[in-house]
Write a protein that holds these residues in place. Structure first.
Motif, short mmCIF file in Angstrom:
data_model
loop_
_atom_site.label_atom_id
_atom_site.label_comp_id
_atom_site.label_asym_id
_atom_site.label_seq_id
_atom_site.Cartn_x
_atom_site.Cartn_y
_atom_site.Cartn_z
N ILE A 60 0.85 -1.19 0.00
CA ILE A 60 0.00 0.00 0.00
C ILE A 60 0.89 1.25 0.00
CG2 ILE A 60 -1.70 1.32 1.31
CD1 ILE A 60 -2.81 -1.31 2.34
N ASN A 61 0.60 2.16 -0.93
CA ASN A 61 1.43 3.36 -1.08
C ASN A 61 0.79 4.62 -0.50
OD1 ASN A 61 3.48 2.01 -2.37
ND2 ASN A 61 2.69 2.42 -4.42
N ASN A 62 -0.51 4.78 -0.64
CA ASN A 62 -1.11 6.04 -0.18
C ASN A 62 -1.99 5.82 1.05
OD1 ASN A 62 -3.71 5.26 -1.02
ND2 ASN A 62 -3.33 6.04 -3.08
N SER A 63 -2.31 6.93 1.72
CA SER A 63 -3.03 6.86 2.99
C SER A 63 -4.49 6.48 2.80
CB SER A 63 -2.92 8.19 3.73
OG SER A 63 -3.43 9.24 2.92
N LYS A 110 -7.51 -0.63 6.67
CA LYS A 110 -7.69 -0.67 8.13
C LYS A 110 -9.17 -0.81 8.50
CE LYS A 110 -3.67 1.74 9.92
NZ LYS A 110 -3.15 2.90 10.65
N SER A 111 -10.06 -0.11 7.79
CA SER A 111 -11.49 -0.24 8.10
C SER A 111 -11.98 -1.65 7.79
CB SER A 111 -12.30 0.79 7.33
OG SER A 111 -12.31 0.51 5.95
N GLU A 112 -11.45 -2.26 6.75
CA GLU A 112 -11.80 -3.64 6.42
C GLU A 112 -11.34 -4.58 7.53
OE1 GLU A 112 -10.94 -6.32 2.61
OE2 GLU A 112 -11.18 -4.19 2.14
N LEU A 113 -10.13 -4.34 8.02
CA LEU A 113 -9.61 -5.16 9.12
C LEU A 113 -10.43 -4.95 10.39
CD1 LEU A 113 -5.73 -4.82 8.71
CD2 LEU A 113 -7.17 -6.79 8.15
N GLN A 114 -10.88 -3.73 10.60
CA GLN A 114 -11.71 -3.42 11.77
C GLN A 114 -13.02 -4.22 11.72
OE1 GLN A 114 -10.72 -1.63 14.35
NE2 GLN A 114 -12.64 -2.01 15.43
N LYS A 115 -13.62 -4.32 10.55
CA LYS A 115 -14.84 -5.11 10.40
C LYS A 115 -14.58 -6.59 10.71
CE LYS A 115 -16.82 -2.14 6.82
NZ LYS A 115 -17.09 -2.01 5.40
#
Length: 171
Positions: A106-109, A116-121
């Motif tokens: 992953i290159n950009n924020s 990160k939101s996918e991992l949070q789910k």
């Protein structure tokens, strides 16, 4: 004993041979001598009480260590099944490896925030399934948990592949 002492003893026996034949030992002399010898060995080499103490201490330490491990350290779901625990450990290892690999692509924020939101789910779903499994370790809940791990791993590996293809320059 060195040779000089042995020679002196032999000389003494030869010089006093006639006295040995005249004077006989007291009755029960051999029993008295044997008792003294046994008592001397008991004082010097009586290790049985120490071995018993060491054995009791070893059993006590082992039992306490096992109980502490079982109560505080043991992975909680290994009580369900050791096989499940091994599979779960393997999935977690693969998921963490894939997450690190994905982050490296992953290159950009914006992409990082989306990932990160996918991992949070995934983490929220994981907490719910884990709680269900602790409350009721049935075969269905175990299957649901393993299915979740499999789907999470496949999704993360797919994301990793997509980010790699997207952010790696074509040669």
């Amino acid at each position: 004993m060195n040779n000089l002492d042995e020679e002196e003893l032999e000389k003494f026996i030869r010089n006093n041979k006639d006295k040995f034949e005249v004077n006989h030992p007291e009755p029960h002399h051999d029993q008295h001598f044997l008792n003294k010898l046994i008592n001397k060995f008991k004082k010097v080499i009586n290790i049985v009480p120490y071995l018993v103490k060491v054995g009791v201490a070893t059993i006590l330490i082992f039992t306490l260590s096992f109980l502490l491990w079982r109560i505080y350290i043991c992975p909680p779901l290994s009580r369900i099944s050791l096989k499940y625990w091994k599979v779960e450990h393997n999935y977690k290892y693969q998921i963490n490896r894939s997450k690190r690999l994905t982050y490296s692509y992953i290159n950009n924020s914006e992409e990082k925030a989306k990932f990160k939101s996918e991992l949070q789910k995934f983490d929220e779903a994981y907490d719910i399934l884990k709680q269900q499994l602790k409350e009721n370790p049935s075969e269905d809940n175990i299957a649901n948990m393993l299915r979740f791990y499999k789907e999470k791993l496949l999704t993360i590996e797919e994301n990793s592949q997509n980010y790699r293809n997207k952010n790696t320059p074509d040669k």
